[in-house]
Design an enzyme around this catalytic site. Structure first.
Site, short mmCIF file in Angstrom:
data_model
loop_
_atom_site.label_atom_id
_atom_site.label_comp_id
_atom_site.label_asym_id
_atom_site.label_seq_id
_atom_site.Cartn_x
_atom_site.Cartn_y
_atom_site.Cartn_z
N GLU A 283 -9.35 6.31 7.22
CA GLU A 283 -7.43 6.25 7.34
C GLU A 283 -7.54 7.89 6.36
O GLU A 283 -6.41 8.79 6.29
CB GLU A 283 -7.23 5.37 6.70
CG GLU A 283 -7.69 4.36 7.16
CD GLU A 283 -6.91 2.63 6.82
OE1 GLU A 283 -5.97 1.98 7.18
OE2 GLU A 283 -7.59 2.28 5.43
N ARG B 271 0.89 -1.12 0.13
CA ARG B 271 -0.16 -0.11 0.01
C ARG B 271 0.97 1.13 0.08
O ARG B 271 0.23 2.28 -0.75
CB ARG B 271 -0.89 -0.41 1.27
CG ARG B 271 -2.22 0.80 1.05
CD ARG B 271 -2.78 0.54 1.95
NE ARG B 271 -3.56 -0.22 1.83
CZ ARG B 271 -5.65 0.00 1.56
NH1 ARG B 271 -5.44 1.06 0.98
NH2 ARG B 271 -6.26 -0.60 1.24
#
Length: 778
Positions: A730, A325
């Site tokens: 997030e 990621r």
């Protein structure tokens, strides 16, 4: 049938898109919210403590636990040899993380044995009496040490490539090659890890765990006890914070408690001390980014080549997906015509790092923003000018393809940034700051406006699914259970709003119940910002099934067309008559209508081929921007955050009050990561920042003195999410990058903004001072 959809509902006192309070807010404030340590203790409850290693890397030649076992109040001491099933709590099937290590220590503080006693204090005191004989082995606790000793990895590296970066880099008019260090972060949840296991009949066991992933706890407990998952029930009502730290790290405490409970036939609780929690559980990965960027005279990026090396710890845990990621977000909000990105998940003799809010995305994005800084200072331009020049283009342009070959089809970063630039009066303030710095001898100011583009979905496609169980009782009250866990983020409230909206009833008619594996099976972790997306849609699906049955019943009973039936606030219109919702449900019950349903949802259209580095790993992107102004003291390196303005995209907000709270909290937590929160291991591999006395999280006094936060109210998710909302857990964390960039500008003023300060994170006052002194000498 009722033709209204979850996109256009408007309901009083319970709808989606309304600013309702968190369901437990009053309990949090008054102390009435029950956490695991508040549950009335079962009779004869026992307590557990960990026996931790005091070496970073060593063979275990022998363990004398006699003094531990004989300590008054100790009931049992067990080691890895006593694990009935498999001595492993790894979350990814690699079997590289022993519950209790037997022959090899791989980090300072690794659990070697467990003590069960009549009190927590007795268990902890006894655990310190062990005599362990070691043979020390070479160890390294940081990225440099790992690279110097062969660069072993805990997970296969990933490569993303598009275009011809090797050839095109050489053609660029300008090239910059450098390195950046990005520190890790302790989760510092208010409630430490905790688990309580209660033995049941035969092979059964009930586990209360502070976890973001009940199904994984269920699997791990079954794994170590050698029993099937159907014998294990895991319950979670709420956590006192998680932030990713309770996605996998709760495994060991739940497993130890369950083993002891089944062995002794008594309930067992494990609650580590804060120091032990910080020493024995994983953190955010720190990174070393080596980058090269080629660009033209205007500042337009031509080619990028970067390697993201990470300190992962002794085992793989989630380091593969985390470093993946990081690469997914190394582009930040920018189009790279030619790009080559490589991850290096490095093995170190430290605790295995794990998930943390953003899951590698923040580290990737910080690296991308550093390259923008390099270009701006090399060309003597405003970094915002370089940012806007390199933004992904609007759909239909030739600048929409990411390094992983997904098209950016929902791009609104241009509008977000332009609106914030205007509302924050960025240009005038930057001009005033430059003028101020010319005449200020010691205090220097900086300002930065940085963007956020964050992909939403689990990159492991299978995790993008959720279930929900909904019961409607005879009196019209509704029972809701789903696989998501509540850690303070308001997920329970949001999903309850979805259900209240679907049935058009007031929110107080919906009972939110503890997450349990006994009701909704095979759930994914509450992570990747997907809690509301997945569980909200699953709850809506359950409501849809029940409503279809109710409409069929009403159409038959009152001889009307389904289109003549409509759910209205707290009542149902059937033809020309209206019936209160409770009365309608009561009649449906006596007509034997099934008033319960299991809902299910899986995210559509996503796919990912890791080996090829191609696919569509994200269902959509969330966007945002922040503008921060700082002041630094060039004599001491100390600084103040003077003002922050934020405009953040949550689509059509399910609950604006909760979402604004999430944005504010994420920003402050991100600010802590990039400024004050510094992890440090000594030469013996011991974590020295293991308590509030040595590890500095942001205080209330550290927040921006002026803090303006707005949601982009015009935004609506083009993807078919619940209520056209977007994830909010997030993405706003990365808004704090504006703080680091503003500090960088203040430092750069010392050299008239001609040199990129290359300020590493966290930008502690010491690092700011050293950067100032370094530029003074140039």
């Amino acid at each position: 049938m009722d033709k209204s959809t979850f996109e256009d509902r408007k309901v009083i006192n319970g709808s989606m898109h309304a600013s309702l309070k968190h369901d437990s807010a009053h309990k949090h404030v008054t102390g009435a919210a029950d956490y695991i340590d508040d549950i009335p203790e079962p009779a004869n409850l026992l307590h557990g403590a960990l026996g931790l290693s005091d070496r970073a890397h060593a063979e275990i030649l022998g363990m004398d636990l006699s003094a531990v076992s004989s300590y008054p109040g100790v009931v049992w001491v067990f080691t890895g040899k006593d694990v009935p099933g498999v001595n492993d709590v790894s979350s990814n099937g690699k079997h590289d993380e022993p519950l209790l290590t037997e022959t090899l220590v791989e980090f300072h503080g690794q659990p070697m044995f467990a003590v069960i006693a009549t009190s927590r204090d007795i268990a902890r005191r006894a655990a310190r009496l062990a005599k362990v004989e070691y043979r020390d082995l070479p160890h390294w606790s940081d990225i440099d040490g790992a690279l110097a000793n062969g660069g072993a990895v805990v997970y296969d590296p990933m490569t993303l490539k598009r275009g011809e970066p090797e050839i095109e880099m050489a053609k660029a008019q300008h090239r910059v090659k450098a390195q950046m260090r990005i520190g890790g972060q302790e989760h510092f949840y208010l409630e430490s890890h905790i688990a309580m296991a209660v033995p049941g009949e035969d092979d059964e066991v009930i586990v209360w765990s502070s976890t973001q992933h009940p199904s994984e706890i269920q699997h791990i407990v079954g794994h170590v006890l050698n029993i099937p998952s159907n014998a294990v029930t895991v319950n979670v009502r709420r956590m006192g914070g998680g932030f990713g730290g309770k996605e996998t790290q709760g495994n060991q405490f739940a497993a130890l408690a369950a083993i002891a409970a089944k062995k002794l036939g008594r309930a067992v609780k494990f609650r580590p001390d804060r120091d032990e929690d910080m020493i024995a559980t994983g953190k955010r990965h720190d990174f070393l980014v080596d980058y090269e960027v080629g660009f033209d005279d205007d500042g337009r990026i031509h080619a990028v080549d970067a390697t993201y090396a990470a300190r992962c710890g002794f085992s793989s845990d989630l380091s593969g997906p985390v470093t993946d990621r990081a690469l997914f977000h190394a582009d930040s909000s920018y189009f790279y015509p030619h790009v080559h990105l490589v991850s290096k998940p490095l093995k170190t003799h430290t605790v295995s790092n794990t998930a943390f809010r953003g899951f590698g995305g923040p580290q990737g994005m910080v690296g991308g923003e550093r390259m923008i800084e390099e270009i701006a200072y090399a060309l003597g331009k405003d970094p915002l000018e370089i940012r806007k020049l390199n933004f992904y283009g609007q759909p239909g342009s030739n600048r929409t393809l990411t390094p992983y070959h997904q098209e950016v089809e929902d791009n609104i970063i241009h509008r977000i940034v332009e609106e914030l630039e205007t509302s924050a009066d960025y240009q005038a303030r930057r001009k005033a700051i430059i003028e101020f710095n010319r005449g200020s001898r010691f205090i220097r100011k900086g300002i930065a406006l940085t963007p956020v583009k964050f992909g939403i979905s689990f990159t492991m496609t299978a995790f993008n699914q959720a279930g929900a169980l909904v019961h409607v009782y005879q009196d019209g009250s509704i029972h809701l259970n789903h696989g998501g866990t509540e850690m303070g983020q308001g997920l329970y409230t949001k999903v309850a709003q979805v259900l209240a909206d679907a049935f058009q009833v007031d929110i107080d008619r919906v009972k939110i119940t503890a997450t349990t594996t006994a009701k909704v099976p095979n759930t994914s972790a509450t992570a990747a910002s997907s809690g509301s997306d997945l569980n909200g849609m699953a709850a809506f699906d359950a409501a849809r099934q029940i409503k279809e049955r109710l409409v069929a019943f009403a159409a038959q009973k009152w001889n009307v067309e389904p289109s003549d039936i409509m759910f209205l606030p707290n009542r149902v219109r059937i033809g020309d008559k209206e019936i209160p919702f409770p009365d309608f449900i009561n009649q449906a019950y006596f007509a034997r209508v099934q008033l319960s349903a299991a809902g299910f949802y899986k995210t559509p259209d996503i796919h990912w081929d890791r080996k090829a580095g191609r696919g569509m790993p994200f269902f959509y992107f969330a966007y945002g921007a922040s503008c921060t102004e700082v002041s630094i003291d060039t004599l001491t390196g100390e600084y103040l955050i003077d003002r922050t303005d934020i405009l953040h995209d949550v689509g059509r907000s399910l609950n604006p009050a909760i979402d604004i709270g999430q944005v504010e909290g994420a920003f402050v937590q991100g600010m802590g990561w990039l400024t004050t929160e510094e992890l440090w291991w000594d030469a013996k591999g011991r974590l020295r920042t293991h308590a509030p006395s040595t590890y500095k999280i942001p205080l209330a006094s550290d927040r921006p003195k002026v803090f303006n936060v707005r949601l982009a109210e015009w935004s609506e998710n083009p993807a078919a999410t619940i209520g056209r909302s977007k994830a909010v857990g997030e993405p706003p964390f990365m808004l704090a990058i504006s703080v680091l960039e503003a500090l960088s500008m203040a430092v750069a003023s010392v050299a008239d903004y001609k040199i990129c300060p290359r300020l590493d994170a966290p930008a502690t006052p010491e690092r700011v001072l050293m950067a100032v002194e370094r530029l003074k000498e140039m």
